[in-house]
Motif scaffolding. Structure first.
Motif, PDB file in Angstrom:
ATOM      1  N   THR A  99      73.481  31.890  29.101  1.00  0.00           N
ATOM      2  CA  THR A  99      74.566  30.985  28.734  1.00  0.00           C
ATOM      3  C   THR A  99      75.912  31.549  29.181  1.00  0.00           C
ATOM      4  O   THR A  99      76.018  32.711  29.591  1.00  0.00           O
ATOM      5  N   TYR A 104      67.103  31.612  30.711  1.00  0.00           N
ATOM      6  CA  TYR A 104      68.401  30.956  30.732  1.00  0.00           C
ATOM      7  C   TYR A 104      69.472  31.932  30.243  1.00  0.00           C
ATOM      8  O   TYR A 104      69.294  32.588  29.218  1.00  0.00           O
ATOM      9  N   MET A 135      70.093  30.208  35.624  1.00  0.00           N
ATOM     10  CA  MET A 135      68.695  30.300  35.197  1.00  0.00           C
ATOM     11  C   MET A 135      67.875  30.897  36.327  1.00  0.00           C
ATOM     12  O   MET A 135      68.243  30.832  37.496  1.00  0.00           O
ATOM     13  N   VAL A 162      74.546  26.436  29.540  1.00  0.00           N
ATOM     14  CA  VAL A 162      73.802  27.362  30.398  1.00  0.00           C
ATOM     15  C   VAL A 162      74.609  27.617  31.664  1.00  0.00           C
ATOM     16  O   VAL A 162      75.096  26.685  32.320  1.00  0.00           O
ATOM     17  N   THR A 207      60.648  30.875  32.183  1.00  0.00           N
ATOM     18  CA  THR A 207      62.004  30.587  32.634  1.00  0.00           C
ATOM     19  C   THR A 207      62.994  31.323  31.750  1.00  0.00           C
ATOM     20  O   THR A 207      62.803  31.436  30.537  1.00  0.00           O
ATOM     21  N   ILE A 230      70.277  21.290  31.013  1.00  0.00           N
ATOM     22  CA  ILE A 230      69.072  21.457  31.827  1.00  0.00           C
ATOM     23  C   ILE A 230      68.252  20.171  31.771  1.00  0.00           C
ATOM     24  O   ILE A 230      67.887  19.691  30.679  1.00  0.00           O
ATOM     25  N   LEU A 244      70.127  22.249  36.761  1.00  0.00           N
ATOM     26  CA  LEU A 244      71.250  22.639  35.907  1.00  0.00           C
ATOM     27  C   LEU A 244      72.473  21.815  36.305  1.00  0.00           C
ATOM     28  O   LEU A 244      72.893  21.818  37.465  1.00  0.00           O
TER      29      LEU A 244
END
Length: 568
Positions: free
Chosen positions: A305, A303, A294, A291, A301, A257, A251
């Motif tokens: 924001t 994420y 995470m 993002v 996965t 990402i 990140l």
């Protein structure tokens, strides 16, 4: 006799009393530097208590010079006090409250033990237990390697956890290992760090570049290193996938990402090769998203924001079915395409288990989703949830953790105490005090440190990290009245009865569960479990549990083991 005269401290003494006691000297007559110097020798706990007595002592005890002396006393090797509005006070409290505690699930000892505290550590920011050791990252980027070892205690050799430490590396930003809960798979440790990189061979000019260094967790030996271009700066790293196709997700500071794939089975071979760094689909197809953080497990996965939205990647059909209850939207040919979760408010932080997840929104509400075979969602039943479902009797947690088939919540029970709640499978002692498990969050038999801020559980042990940062707090907001279930604003014009949180419906469900039990002892056990579900204060829960234990013993159920007795 030196006394402090303050009008707010009480009525003045009479003339005769003044003659009997003599003329007191006000402490305000002393130079402020002398008062600060004297006060700085107090323990931190006493200093805080003294600062709450009156306005004068509050100003003196809160002076940055006092905290600078305390910080030097607590951490004499600390070179930089850090940044912030109150750098010395923040540094002193970070080093006073730092600690790593653990409680083994097996054996006779059922209490928390404290690990060795590295003298060079500037507070504790993150930690990660592996198969043999524990890794801790402090606030200045030093990564410590806490080792298990044989220690001689009263002439007997005992195997102790985290009793030796060494510095693994400096300049670290983040670190990660195999995302599975079983520490047997934690063979390598991936460290995201900043290093000075020589621009041209043969010259002295250098530039700071981010890199990923790979260490063996068993020995701390570095086996691999990859360096990125100086224009790429990262702040977080997570892993996903199998060992032969291990994906590293990075990140950036801008919220993008990137990912690259390595083969862990070849990392210990002395050779160099080039890997390709590619933009992840969540940032490629949704470029407007930024993002913030995470988290990952072996096959998915999550994420979050900066606006509180949540996006999901699920890479296997089995986990997708457990999380969403269907395979309708699963595309095996495009597993990186992000899925947006429908949520009622902004999400602040989350936790991801093997096949279930937990979310906490800006109002402190907890939402759970996924497989509920063992009751790991804490909803009071064992029905799977294909969408986020609110756990109504828990609010404003400090942190949330999801494991293989159980979940843990750290919450503030009162102003000066915290408690650990858990639900799901209780096998192997993973829910202390509840060996049969629970389908709702219940209070565990764990004495939680006052400044606990993070937790993690392995198959063998429960870990609790203690640290307090005065500049970090969870910005929970009060839920608007129009969005509270059962308020006049929310039920206006609907004719619905005013029942905040569905209390009447929940009580009816509890009675039906008690009625379904066949024996008195079963009903007593069910009532204990229901008390843990109800939104009561800790003292009230302890009272009901103790009363139920007394009734159970009176009916011949003395062998039953209930929840913890009230703490003194």
């Amino acid at each position: 006799i030196v006394k402090r005269s303050c009008p707010s401290c009480g009525p003045e003494l009479g003339v005769e009393e003044k003659k009997a006691k003599g003329n007191p000297i006000s402490i305000q007559l002393f130079p402020p530097e002398l008062v600060e110097h004297i006060i700085s020798f107090l323990p931190v706990r006493d200093l805080v208590a003294l600062g709450q007595t009156c306005r004068y002592f509050h100003e003196v005890c809160d002076a940055e010079g006092v905290w600078r002396r305390i910080c030097r006393r607590l951490s004499p090797r600390l070179q930089d006090q850090g940044s912030g509005v109150r750098p010395w006070k923040r540094a002193a409290i970070l080093n006073y409250t730092k600690g790593l505690y653990f409680q083994a699930f097996g054996g006779r000892r059922r209490c928390l033990s404290k690990s060795v505290a590295p003298l060079l550590a500037h507070g504790y920011r993150r930690f990660l237990p592996t198969k043999d050791h524990v890794f801790i990252l402090d606030y200045v980027g030093t990564l410590f390697f806490l080792k298990n070892a044989l220690v001689s205690t009263l002439g007997q050799m005992q195997w102790k956890r985290a009793c030796r430490y060494v510095v693994l590396c400096r300049g670290a930003k983040d670190f990660a290992s195999d995302p599975r809960c079983n520490t047997v798979y934690h063979k390598y440790l991936y460290v995201l760090a900043t290093r000075e990189h020589q621009e041209v061979v043969g010259t002295t000019s250098s530039r700071a570049c981010d890199c990923v260094e790979v260490y063996l967790q068993s020995s701390g030996q570095r086996v691999f290193k990859m360096t990125f271009h100086h224009s790429m700066t990262f702040k977080q790293i997570v892993l996903v996938g199998q060992e032969t196709q291990r994906a590293l997700l990075l990140l950036t500071e801008e919220g993008k990402i990137y990912s690259l794939v390595v083969n862990e089975t070849q990392l210990d071979q002395p050779r160099s090769y080039t890997v390709q760094l590619a933009l992840r689909k969540v940032s490629h197809y949704l470029p407007h998203l930024r993002v913030a953080c995470m988290t990952s497990n072996q096959s998915s996965t999550l994420y979050v924001t900066d606006q509180g939205g949540v996006y999901f990647e699920v890479h296997t059909p089995g986990v997708y079915r457990d999380l969403f209850g269907t395979l309708q939207a699963f595309d095996p040919l495009d597993q990186q395409m992000p899925l947006a979760l429908s949520l009622p408010a902004k999400i602040l932080f989350c936790a991801l288990g093997y096949n279930h997840l937990g979310l906490v929104d800006e109002f402190g509400r907890i939402f759970m989703q996924g497989n509920n075979r063992y009751g790991q969602l804490g909803t009071g039943d064992k029905m799977d949830r294909g969408e986020p479902t609110q756990v109504r009797y828990l609010q404003r947690p400090i942190t949330l953790w999801c494991g293989l088939n159980h979940s843990l919540v750290l919450s503030q029970s009162s102003e000066f105490s915290k408690e650990l709640l858990g639900c799901g499978c209780g096998a192997g002692g993973r829910l202390p005090g509840w060996p049969k498990g629970s389908a709702s969050f219940v209070k565990l038999q764990v004495k939680v440190p006052l400044c606990a801020c993070a937790l993690c559980a392995t198959r063998e042990c429960l870990y609790i990290l203690s640290s307090h940062d005065i500049e970090q707090h969870t910005p929970y907001r009060d839920l608007p009245a129009s969005r509270v279930v059962g308020t006049p604003e929310s039920s206006l014009g609907t004719g619905a009865p005013q029942d905040p949180g569905g209390t009447a419906q929940a009580c009816e469900e509890y009675l039906s569960q008690i009625h379904s039990c066949h024996t008195l002892q079963d009903r007593m056990e069910k009532m204990k479990e229901i008390v843990g579900w109800m939104p009561l204060m800790a003292a009230q829960k302890d009272f009901f549990w103790e009363a139920l234990d007394m009734l159970q013993k009176a009916e011949g159920g003395g062998g039953a083991v209930g929840p913890p007795a009230p703490e003194t």
